[in-house]
Design an enzyme around this catalytic site. Sequence first.
Site, PDB file in Angstrom:
ATOM      1  N   GLY A  26       0.844  -1.184   0.000  1.00 18.19           N
ATOM      2  CA  GLY A  26       0.000   0.000   0.000  1.00 18.19           C
ATOM      3  C   GLY A  26       0.876   1.229   0.000  1.00 18.19           C
ATOM      4  O   GLY A  26       2.058   1.170   0.358  1.00 18.19           O
ATOM      5  N   ARG A  27       0.296   2.350  -0.425  1.00 14.29           N
ATOM      6  CA  ARG A  27       1.070   3.599  -0.385  1.00 14.29           C
ATOM      7  C   ARG A  27       0.112   4.767  -0.285  1.00 14.29           C
ATOM      8  O   ARG A  27      -1.057   4.674  -0.673  1.00 14.29           O
ATOM      9  CB  ARG A  27       1.965   3.755  -1.618  1.00 14.29           C
ATOM     10  N   ASP A 250      -9.063  -0.123  -7.933  1.00 14.28           N
ATOM     11  CA  ASP A 250      -7.843   0.480  -8.465  1.00 14.28           C
ATOM     12  C   ASP A 250      -7.798   0.442  -9.987  1.00 14.28           C
ATOM     13  O   ASP A 250      -7.225   1.343 -10.625  1.00 14.28           O
ATOM     14  CB  ASP A 250      -6.588  -0.144  -7.851  1.00 14.28           C
TER      15      ASP A 250
END
Length: 496
Positions: A26-27, A250
Site C-alpha cells: 500500500g502507499r 484500483d
Amino acid sequence: MSAVARGPVGAREGAFAAVDLGASSGRVMIGRVGPGSLGLVEAHRFPNRPVRLPEGLRWDVLGLYAGVLDGLRAAEATAGGRLASVGIDSWAVDYGLLDADGALLGQPVHYRDGRTEGVAEKVWASVPAAELYAATGLQYAPFNTLYQLVAAQGSAQLAAARRLLLIPDLISYWLTGEQGTEVTNASTTQLIDPRTGEWASSVAERLGVDLGLFAPLRRPGDPAGRLLPEVLEETGLTGPVPVTAVGSHDTASAVAAVPAAPGERFAYICTGTWSLAGLELDAPVLSEASRAANFTNELGLDGTVRYLRNIMGLWLLQECLRAWGDPELGALLREAGDVAPLRSVVDAGDAAFLAPGRMPERIAEACRATGQPVPRTRAETTRCILDSLALAHRRAIADAARLADHAVDVVHIVGGGARNALLCQLTADACGLPVVAGPAEAAALGNVLVQARAHGLVGDREAIRELLARTQSLTRYEPRGNHTAWRAAERRLAER
C-alpha cells in the site's frame, strides 16, 4: 522508443492524498494539480502481507490501516501544505463485516482463500451461468464477492453482520465514521446491473444475499465525509479534510488515467499483480459470445464500462521471484531478453496459477503437459512468463475488439508493468499494434485527478487525459517482426 517530458507547474494548485492499496503493498501518494500541472510524489509505502490463520488466508487490514495513518501523518510535509482531500482505492471483491455497533468481525478473507471451491456450481443451480451473466455482465472468477457470500452462508460471522463494506469503503469508514459503497468497486461483486449501475436485486434475492448489508451507493466524485477529529489528532493534519469518493477499484482509477488522445481508438492493459486488458465502452456487452469468452463489464468513471478480461498478470513472475529468493529483477529481465522467443507458453488466464506457492514448478508442469520444452533456467522461466502474458494480451484485445465491434489502433499499458520494457515490447509485437507505456502510477494518478475534478481543478475525462499526456513520462513501442510465430503459439494453446 520516445519519451514525453513533464510540463510546467501552474500557479493555482491543490494537494490531494491518494491512498492506493495493492495486493502486495500500500502507499499514500500526494498529487499536486493546477492549471496545466500535475505532479505525484510518494509520502509513505508499506507492505501488504496476507496472514495464514487456522481458518484460512486473511488480509491484515489492521496493519493496512496503520500504514494509511502513517502515510497521512507524512502527507502535509510531503505536500508542503494542507490537503484539499483524501481518496481511497484498492483491489476488488474483498470486504469486511461489521456488527451492530460498527465493529469489525474478524480479518477480511483473502480472495485467494479456498473457501469458494465448488461454490459456483451451487450458484448456477439457482441462477444459471448464462442468466447470471445477462443480469450482471461479470466474468466467472471463483473469488467474485457473490461466490464469497454464498460460501459464507450459515457462518456465525455472516449471521452476526449488520454491514458489509468493501475494502476501500472500510478504510473510508474508519477515517470518517460514514458508510458508503462506491459503485466502480461494487460492480466487481456480481451484484450490480451494469446497464443501470444499480443493484441486481433479483439475483441477490434468488441466492439469499441480503443487499441490506451494503451501504448506499456512491459515485466517483461524491463526498464521502471528513476525517474524524481523532484521525486529525493521530495524523497531525490540519482540518477539516474531506474524503472524496474516487474510482475505488484500483483498475477504475487506472483506466481513468489512460493518457489517450481525443478520438483515439485505444485498448488498455492495466498491469500489476493482474493484467486487465480491454476497452472503455459506453454500454456493456452482454452477449452469450461475450460470456463464453469470459469478458467482464465493470463500471468506470462517468458511467463508462470497463470491458475487459482478467489475466493472471505479473503474479506469475512475482511468485517465481519469491520462490527464487528475490533475485535482482533487472539482470533477470536482461537474461530473459536473450532467450529464444516463444519456446514455451502457458495459459496466463488459467486458474491453476491462482494459488500461491511452487510457481516455477507449476509452470514447468504446464509446459511438460502440453509437450513443450520445459524451462531449465530462471531466465527461460521468466521468458516463458513474459511471452505468455504478451500472448494473453494479444488474445484479450483481439477478442474484445471483435465482441464489442470496436476497432483498436493503439494499446496503452499503465500500472507497474509499464516499467517492464521487455513485456511492453513483446506486447506490441504480439498485438501488431503500437504500445504506449505509462504512467506506471496510473491508479494513484486517477485517484488524485477524480478528487481534483470534484474540487474544480480539472475538467472532463478528455481534459484529464490531455493533462496526463502532457505531464507524464510515456514510452512508445512499435511492433517488430511478423505474426507467424505468435499465431503458431496461439494455436499451441488452443490445441491443449
